[in-house]
Structure formats: structure tokens, C-alpha cells
Write an enzyme that holds these catalytic residues in place. Structure first.
Site, short mmCIF file in Angstrom:
data_model
loop_
_atom_site.label_atom_id
_atom_site.label_comp_id
_atom_site.label_asym_id
_atom_site.label_seq_id
_atom_site.Cartn_x
_atom_site.Cartn_y
_atom_site.Cartn_z
N CYS A 39 7.00 9.26 13.32
CA CYS A 39 7.49 8.21 12.41
C CYS A 39 9.02 8.16 12.53
O CYS A 39 9.57 8.59 13.54
CB CYS A 39 7.01 8.46 10.98
SG CYS A 39 7.60 10.00 10.24
N ASN B 109 10.35 11.82 10.12
CA ASN B 109 9.54 13.05 10.25
C ASN B 109 9.54 13.87 8.96
O ASN B 109 9.48 15.10 9.00
CB ASN B 109 9.99 13.91 11.46
CG ASN B 109 9.02 15.04 11.80
OD1 ASN B 109 9.44 16.10 12.25
ND2 ASN B 109 7.74 14.84 11.61
N CYS C 281 7.83 12.11 5.96
CA CYS C 281 6.74 11.54 5.14
C CYS C 281 5.46 11.31 5.95
O CYS C 281 4.47 12.02 5.79
CB CYS C 281 7.18 10.23 4.50
SG CYS C 281 8.56 10.39 3.34
N ARG C 282 5.46 10.29 6.80
CA ARG C 282 4.21 9.87 7.43
C ARG C 282 3.72 10.81 8.54
O ARG C 282 2.56 11.21 8.54
CB ARG C 282 4.36 8.45 8.00
CG ARG C 282 4.50 7.40 6.92
CD ARG C 282 4.99 6.08 7.48
NE ARG C 282 6.38 6.19 7.95
CZ ARG C 282 7.03 5.26 8.60
NH1 ARG C 282 6.40 4.12 8.90
NH2 ARG C 282 8.28 5.43 8.95
N SER C 283 4.61 11.14 9.50
CA SER C 283 4.09 11.96 10.61
C SER C 283 3.77 13.40 10.20
O SER C 283 2.80 13.96 10.72
CB SER C 283 5.01 11.90 11.84
OG SER C 283 6.30 12.35 11.58
N ASP D 177 6.12 2.65 5.56
CA ASP D 177 7.06 3.70 5.16
C ASP D 177 7.03 3.84 3.63
O ASP D 177 7.35 2.90 2.91
CB ASP D 177 8.45 3.27 5.63
CG ASP D 177 9.50 4.34 5.40
OD1 ASP D 177 9.22 5.30 4.66
OD2 ASP D 177 10.60 4.20 5.97
#
Ligand code: 4NP
Length: 153
Positions: free
Chosen positions: A10, A13, A15-17, A124
Site C-alpha cells: 500500500c 505500510n 494500515c492496508r498492507s 485508504d
């Protein structure tokens, strides 16, 4: 692929990934899939940081562990090291394509292409509320199931 090496990517690095790394690790283990699983950001501002506390809380409630994760940027050797590089949104995807050696661009995919939700991007959640983190988890759980099925074919 006997032991696929997967990199979730993301922007920050945090939150999402990291959420994708935690969810995929849990689901791969449950499915008996042996894989190398890591995550990184196209930006390096959060290098060394823990995953966002909101991501850890939302993921923790669903039973996912973020143990041992700290943020770091995508590095050049990643394009050789990993078999599949999974972008959370179109901006991550185009940033990865721009950075990758031409011979390696085929490894870069939109993560949600493996999902069944019909959505194309993991949005995001950084500037939003807790609902955003729950939506991220829903999308990532669905795409993880699809990716595991794909890798086990
Ligand atoms: P991520 O979320 O890409 O899912 O880790 C973000 C985290 C931090 C920032 C942007 C997105 N930031 O601008 O610092």
C-alpha cells in the site's frame, strides 16, 4: 508454485498492507498453504513504525495477529525476490509498475482482482473513521480467500 513468495503493498505500510499480511498469514495457515508473506509501502515515511493502532485493533477483534510487523518501503530487490506483488489501489499499482524492472512487471497485480466483492481497490482508511478499517478487513478477507484458492489450483 510450491512455496509462493507474496508481497502486499500500500502507500504507508501501516494500515492496508499490514492488515493484508496479517489476514493472509492467518488464512494461509488455516488452509495449509506454505507461503512467504510480507508487506511494504510505496512511500517510506513510516519506516520502522508499528501498524496503525486502529488497524491492529480492528484486525485483533477478528483474531488476526500483527506480531513482528514494522513498516518499510518497497526496495529494488523485492521485484526479484517475490513471485506476486499485490497492490491495494491503482496508485500503488502504477507506482510499482513505474519502479519495477520491465522483466518483472507481470508479478504486479491488483489484490482485489482475486476477490469476489466487485470492488477494484482497497480504499485508504487513514483519514477516516473505524468503519473504514472494517471495510478494509472485509475486502482483504474476501480477496485472501480468492488468492489462496488461486494458489492452490
Ligand atoms: P496505508 O495508509 O497506505 O494503508 O498504510 C496510509 C498511511 C499513512 C499515510 C497514508 C496512507 N500517510 O500519508 O502518512
Amino acid at each position: 508454485m510450491s512455496k509462493p513468495k507474496l508481497l502486499f503493498v500500500c502507500l504507508g505500510n501501516i494500515c492496508r498492507s499490514p492488515t493484508a499480511e496479517a489476514v493472509f498469514r492467518h488464512k494461509a495457515k488455516a488452509a495449509g498453504l506454505n507461503a512467504v508473506i510480507d508487506s511494504a509501502g510505496t512511500g517510506g515515511w513510516h519506516k520502522g513504525d508499528l501498524p496503525d493502532a486502529r488497524a491492529r485493533e480492528a484486525g485483533g477483534h477478528r483474531g488476526y495477529s500483527f506480531a513482528g510487523q514494522t513498516a518499510g518501503p518497497v526496495i529494488d530487490s523485492d521485484f526479484l525476490e517475490f513471485d506476486l506483488i499485490l497492490a491495494m489501489d491503482r496508485r500503488n499499482y502504477s507506482d510499482l509498475i513505474a519502479k519495477a524492472p520491465g522483466t518483472q512487471v507481470g508479478k504486479i497485480r491488483m489484490f482485489l482482482d482475486f476477490g469476489s466483492s466487485g470492488e477494484k481497490e482497497v480504499p485508504d482508511p487513514y483519514y477516516g473513521g473505524p468503519d473504514g478499517f472494517e471495510h478494509v478487513l472485509d475486502l482483504i478477507e474476501d480477496a485472501s480467500d480468492g488468492l489462496i484458492a488461486h494458489l492452490q489450483q
